[in-house]
Write a protein that holds these residues in place. Structure first.
Motif, PDB file in Angstrom:
ATOM      1  N   GLY A  63       2.891  -2.047   7.271  1.00 17.35           N
ATOM      2  CA  GLY A  63       2.005  -3.214   7.462  1.00 17.35           C
ATOM      3  C   GLY A  63       2.314  -4.227   6.508  1.00 17.35           C
ATOM      4  O   GLY A  63       1.762  -5.087   6.454  1.00 17.35           O
ATOM      5  N   ALA A  69      -2.944  -1.294  11.097  1.00 13.42           N
ATOM      6  CA  ALA A  69      -4.308  -0.531  10.448  1.00 13.42           C
ATOM      7  C   ALA A  69      -3.908   0.004   8.946  1.00 13.42           C
ATOM      8  O   ALA A  69      -4.383   0.488   8.163  1.00 13.42           O
ATOM      9  CB  ALA A  69      -3.869   0.695  10.996  1.00 13.42           C
ATOM     10  N   ARG A  70      -2.700   0.485   9.322  1.00 14.48           N
ATOM     11  CA  ARG A  70      -1.308   0.339   7.596  1.00 14.48           C
ATOM     12  C   ARG A  70      -2.108  -0.907   6.720  1.00 14.48           C
ATOM     13  O   ARG A  70      -1.381  -0.457   6.007  1.00 14.48           O
ATOM     14  CB  ARG A  70       0.107   0.338   8.028  1.00 14.48           C
ATOM     15  N   VAL A  73      -3.723  -2.811   6.347  1.00 12.76           N
ATOM     16  CA  VAL A  73      -4.839  -3.094   6.211  1.00 12.76           C
ATOM     17  C   VAL A  73      -5.452  -1.479   4.244  1.00 12.76           C
ATOM     18  O   VAL A  73      -6.081  -1.534   3.596  1.00 12.76           O
ATOM     19  CB  VAL A  73      -6.699  -2.944   6.852  1.00 12.76           C
ATOM     20  N   GLN A  74      -4.917  -0.579   5.147  1.00  7.61           N
ATOM     21  CA  GLN A  74      -5.284   0.873   4.408  1.00  7.61           C
ATOM     22  C   GLN A  74      -4.339   0.466   3.157  1.00  7.61           C
ATOM     23  O   GLN A  74      -4.142   0.969   1.541  1.00  7.61           O
ATOM     24  CB  GLN A  74      -4.369   1.890   4.670  1.00  7.61           C
ATOM     25  N   ASP A 111      -8.583  -6.783  12.351  1.00  7.01           N
ATOM     26  CA  ASP A 111      -7.270  -5.924  11.393  1.00  7.01           C
ATOM     27  C   ASP A 111      -9.068  -4.354  11.208  1.00  7.01           C
ATOM     28  O   ASP A 111      -7.586  -3.314  11.079  1.00  7.01           O
ATOM     29  CB  ASP A 111      -6.830  -6.675  10.485  1.00  7.01           C
ATOM     30  N   PHE A 112      -9.499  -4.853  10.528  1.00  4.52           N
ATOM     31  CA  PHE A 112     -10.031  -3.676  10.109  1.00  4.52           C
ATOM     32  C   PHE A 112     -10.824  -3.213  11.162  1.00  4.52           C
ATOM     33  O   PHE A 112     -11.622  -2.122  10.981  1.00  4.52           O
ATOM     34  CB  PHE A 112     -11.295  -4.872   9.387  1.00  4.52           C
ATOM     35  N   GLN A 171      -9.211  -2.170  13.921  1.00  2.00           N
ATOM     36  CA  GLN A 171      -7.866  -1.302  14.291  1.00  2.00           C
ATOM     37  C   GLN A 171      -7.795  -0.145  13.176  1.00  2.00           C
ATOM     38  O   GLN A 171      -7.340   0.604  13.087  1.00  2.00           O
ATOM     39  CB  GLN A 171      -6.421  -2.129  13.567  1.00  2.00           C
ATOM     40  N   TYR A 172      -8.607  -0.477  11.919  1.00  2.00           N
ATOM     41  CA  TYR A 172      -8.067   0.528  10.715  1.00  2.00           C
ATOM     42  C   TYR A 172      -9.396   0.874  11.043  1.00  2.00           C
ATOM     43  O   TYR A 172      -9.073   2.523  10.944  1.00  2.00           O
ATOM     44  CB  TYR A 172      -7.988  -0.427   9.063  1.00  2.00           C
ATOM     45  N   TRP A 173     -10.416   0.882  11.130  1.00  2.78           N
ATOM     46  CA  TRP A 173     -11.914   2.189  11.202  1.00  2.78           C
ATOM     47  C   TRP A 173     -11.535   3.270  12.391  1.00  2.78           C
ATOM     48  O   TRP A 173     -12.440   3.929  12.533  1.00  2.78           O
ATOM     49  CB  TRP A 173     -12.997   1.200  11.157  1.00  2.78           C
ATOM     50  N   ASP A 232      -9.397   5.562  10.844  1.00  2.00           N
ATOM     51  CA  ASP A 232     -10.350   6.302   9.771  1.00  2.00           C
ATOM     52  C   ASP A 232     -11.206   7.425   9.652  1.00  2.00           C
ATOM     53  O   ASP A 232     -12.788   6.637  10.014  1.00  2.00           O
ATOM     54  CB  ASP A 232     -10.630   4.977   9.049  1.00  2.00           C
TER      55      ASP A 232
END
Length: 941
Positions: free
Chosen positions: A26, A197-198, A200-201, A398-399, A401-403, A406
């Protein structure tokens, strides 16, 4: 390997090879060409590499670099010898180089600092050095690796390129082609998703947060964020930072106080920077040197303030990325994570939203406040919330990718004012939408430019085209933030409908009819409303809802309710809690999962009671299918409330104060569910035996080499060159013959055969049928001479009119097929009917290239005037199969040859059997990288 080469003094430094990338953990790094000024950095880097890594690189003990080595590794011609470095904080953490050793072949070697191994640095460098090599006409890499160097062997073998592997002279000999493959592109995209994703996490789940700019006295942005952090019950550690703090100040609001982040004896993951813009650079440097992973920058005064602010914003991003940090902002409102394990409110929102299944991203702080308030008022909870402000770095991409992965998020809601990379956004949205709904409302749709502060590439395509491409990607696009909330509530709390059949029941005949009409407007299939009369009791509602949910003839239920008449004849305005309980009970006991929504007028407490999560009664029912995927296992037994085991709480029923709003939300869910069912089969890109791809490439190269090409406008091909190029892809354009005078027209008709058409082709007459520039069905020489005289007499001299003669074709439907390349979106294929439908009414459908057979079929069926192609009012249906094939051939031409920047076929007359292309134009330009198909890189606006 070739002997060392002196750097070519005439070789321009390839600045376009510079790129910021997100690594596996990340963090960020910068990739750039190595220059002669990097000698000290190279020596320092090499000193920090372990003896084992040096041995793996040089196949022998190599404790230090000689002066000759340093010269050789820092002097490149950027053609036959290229070196790239990955840097953090301006210092090298890894290098890669290639040396050309033959025609189209080069040897490649890597070296990664031990402290940064395992972060995916080598994989990122391989993507970039491969792209550089292809640009310099190197098509194959050779690598020699010691058998014990498993990490580097894995980098090569996992890249997805076609490769050969052998064992020679004690080392592993790898040869691999650099042409991207489906496998290599899939590997690249998977790495991109994990890394972004990382990143953002790391921001959403920090172990320690520093608020930089928290004042000693109450008030101000810093103290507000500090108060909100503490009030949310954040499970990590909090620090207050202000360089103006006195040396003896140890606490602020009960948390440790520090004059700098560097003075914190703790590992800080996230810093909220709440200082004025002029003090931000010093704060960023302090955070970067202290190992902070990410920043939320609240300060304004950046790109939204003008050119000087834009310069400051770009410098802010460069500075943060140089330390490996990501940024939310500037001009941000903050971020929230409601997870019980985190409970983070690093925002200016005074109250954290309830925990829920909705992820919310907004580029506007004001809209973010409104959305938080609206969701809270209607009993909805959030998994995470991000307000990105100018979104100079982290964005909606980016979000997404995270969601996507999730487990706490079932629905993604986004308010966007600009889309920095529409092609990447549609790709990511399609991937996420295949697992869970993505709902988008876009502001600034008609302003013609991005809002202040949004430094994004200019796109030439209209908003309607962007909307069509989003629909292709499965995105639910709505027009207002109210609709965003309406759709989000239904999708987060109800299963997806299996079809468009809607049962309507309630205690008001009028409200039921309004709901019925709204369903027809939204192209749903409503069943006749069931009127329970104004005397209906909550028990009557319960029984009616149970019957509808058990009916195999409906896919969703809309309950309409007005205050009912009590036993004494008075109108009951209360009782919302009782009605809500009965409706939820009926939904809990339904034999199959179907969405339920309520339209209510002035029933106090009903919406709140329907949204409440108060019961966890056990049940033996199978769990309803979530919008995000499969059934989640057994759910609890019938009880007062339907329990969703995915959340561990009761499933809410959304309520709406107007029929139109409820129906629109349901219609969005129906269309999305249909897209989900069809998305598993995206179709295929067909092959055609008569396509001469190599011949077309040679012809395109020849045309570009022999003509002066305007970079901005490209090269418009002549009629003959257009017909020749299209013919190589099996697209035949009906020939035309110039007719500069009447005798030439007669000669042309004799060659083509009667009947013929006489057309004016001057640019100012082409799309003006009202001026009479086309004469059809001319069957004789006399008729042609007469038509010629009439045409030129009415419209001007032949030199002004530019008449041509063309053979007649069978009658049919006139259509238009076009393709164009937009620098932000990529290549787009468009279709519509010729004339007013597409030009005046905008009735045109669009798909991204390459189009599949399914895309082509949808293109011709999506336009509102599609019935004209399928036998409207008794007319003969046209040959849609031939039309689909033409669309696919145009798609192949543009996809195979990026130099083809536009194609226009107009008109294309489609008859009952076959079609005829009567006019065509093609424009070429030097090839450029399309969209996000190159190596991974962060945008640098």
């Amino acid at each position: 390997m070739q002997p060392p080469l002196e750097q070519n003094p005439h070789q321009v430094y390839p600045a376009h090879w510079e790129a910021d990338v997100v690594l596996r953990d990340g963090g960020t790094a910068r990739i750039r060409p190595i220059t002669t000024e990097d000698a000290e950095r190279l020596v320092s880097f090499y000193e920090q590499v372990s003896p084992e890594s040096k041995y793996y690189r040089f196949f022998a003990p190599y404790p230090r670099l000689s002066a000759k080595d340093v010269h050789r590794f820092t002097h490149h011609d950027y053609v036959d010898r290229v070196g790239l470095a990955a840097t953090v904080g301006g210092e090298f953490i890894a290098t890669v180089r290639y040396d050309r050793i033959g025609e189209g072949e080069a040897e490649v070697a890597f070296l990664v600092q031990d402290a940064h191994q395992g972060r995916g640095v080598a994989s990122a460098l391989l993507e970039h050095i491969a792209a550089v090599a292809r640009e310099r006409e190197v098509s194959r890499f050779i690598a020699e690796v010691l058998p014990a160097n498993n990490k580097m062997i894995k980098v090569f073998t996992d890249a997805g390129y076609e490769q050969k592997r052998s064992f020679e002279d004690g080392s592993v000999h790898l040869t691999f082609d650099l042409e991207p493959t489906e496998a290599s592109l899939a590997v690249q995209r998977a790495r991109e998703q994990r890394a972004e994703a990382r990143s953002v996490q790391r921001l959403l789940a920090p172990r320690a947060v520093a608020v930089v700019g928290a004042g000693r006295a109450p008030g101000g942005l810093g103290r507000t964020v500090l108060r909100n952090l503490l009030g949310s019950g954040f499970t990590g550690r909090v620090h207050a930072v202000n360089r103006a703090f006195a040396d003896d100040l140890t606490e602020v609001d009960g948390v440790p106080a520090h004059r700098s982040v560097a003075g914190i004896d703790d590992t800080v993951d996230l810093a909220v920077v709440a200082v004025p813009a002029e003090h931000v650079p010093a704060a960023v440097a302090d955070c970067g040197k202290s190992g902070v992973q990410g920043l939320v920058v609240l300060a304004a005064g950046y790109a939204e303030s003008g050119p000087e602010g834009l310069r400051r914003q770009r410098e802010l991003v460069r500075q943060a990325r140089s330390y490996g940090m990501r940024i939310i902002g500037p001009n941000a409102f903050g971020l929230i994570n409601t997870s019980e394990a985190v409970r983070l409110n690093a925002s200016l929102a005074p109250e954290s939203p309830a925990r829920g299944r909705i992820g919310l991203f907004t580029q506007s702080g004001a809209i973010g406040i409104a959305l938080l308030s609206g969701l809270h008022r209607r009993g909805a909870g959030l998994s995470s919330f991000i307000s990105s402000g100018n979104r100079a770095d982290l964005s909606g991409n980016d979000f997404l990718q995270y969601w996507h992965d999730d487990a706490d998020t079932d629905v993604a809601l986004l308010y966007l004012e600009s889309i920095g990379n529409p092609r990447k956004f549609t790709r990511l949205a399609r991937r996420t939408a295949a697992a869970k709904p993505v709902v988008v409302v876009k502001g600034a749709r008609h302003s013609g430019s991005a809002p202040p502060g949004h430094a994004v590439p200019v796109t030439r395509i209209p908003d309607a085209t962007v909307s069509a491409l989003l629909r292709q990607a499965g995105v639910i696009r709505v027009d207002t933030v109210t609709e965003l909330v309406d759709a989000g509530l239904l999708l987060a709390d109800q299963p997806l409908p299996a079809g468009p059949r809607v049962a309507i029941l309630g205690n008001s005949e009028s409200l039921g009819l309004l709901t019925y009409d709204a369903c027809l407007t939204e192209r749903l299939r409503p069943l006749p409303p069931v009127d329970l009369t104004t005397g209906a009791t909550p028990q009557d509602f319960r029984e009616a809802l149970a019957r509808s949910l058990a009916d195999d003839g409906c896919d969703a239920v809309l309950v309409t309710a007005i205050p009912w008449v009590g036993e004494n004849g008075a109108t009951e305005s209360g009782g919302g809690e009782l009605l809500a309980a009965t409706l939820r009970e009926a939904a809990a006991q339904a034999p199959s999962a179907k969405p339920v929504a309520v339209v209510h007028l002035e029933i106090g407490g009903l919406a709140e009671a329907l949204a409440a999560a108060t019961s966890t009664a056990p049940s033996a029912q199978p769990a309803p299918a979530r919008p995000g995927g499969q059934s989640t296992g057994p759910a609890p037994a019938p009880g007062p409330d339907p329990v969703d085991p995915h959340r561990g709480g009761p499933r809410r029923i959304p309520a709406y104060p107007a029929a139109e709003r409820a129906v629109r939300a349901l219609a969005q869910a129906v269309r999305y569910a249909q897209w989900r069912r069809q998305s598993a089969d995206a179709g295929r890109v067909p092959e055609y035996d008569d396509i001469d791809e190599a011949g077309a490439a040679a012809r395109i190269d020849a045309l570009l080499d022999t003509a002066h090409v305007d970079v901005a406008r490209g090269l418009a091909l002549s009629t003959d060159d257009t017909c020749e190029l299209l013919g190589l892809y099996g697209i035949r354009v009906l020939p035309v013959r110039p007719a500069p005078d009447a005798d030439a027209a007669v000669a042309a008709a004799a060659a083509l055969g009667y009947p013929v058409a006489l057309k004016a082709t001057a640019p100012h007459l082409r799309h003006r049928p009202d001026l009479g520039g086309v004469r059809l069905d001319i069957a004789s020489e006399a008729g042609l001479r007469r038509a010629y005289a009439e045409l030129t007499g009415a419209l001007g001299a032949p030199a002004e009119v530019r008449p041509v003669v063309q053979a007649m074709v069978p009658r049919g439907v006139d259509t238009v097929v076009r393709s164009a390349i937009d620098t932000a979106v990529g290549a787009v294929l468009s279709f519509g009917l010729a004339g007013a439908p597409s030009e005046l009414l905008g009735d045109t459908a669009h798909r991204l290239i390459p189009a599949t057979d399914r895309d082509a079929a949808e293109l011709i069926r999506t336009i509102r005037t599609a019935p004209l192609l399928f036998g409207w009012r008794g007319s003969a249906p046209v040959d849609t199969a031939a039309l689909e094939e033409l669309l696919l051939r145009v798609s192949r031409l543009v996809d195979d040859h990026p130099e083809v920047v536009s194609v226009s076929l107009e008109p294309v007359v489609v008859g009952p059997t076959g079609l005829s292309v009567l006019g065509a134009s093609v424009r070429l330009a030097p090839a450029h990288a399309r969209g996000d198909l190159g190596p991974r890189r962060l945008p640098s606006y």
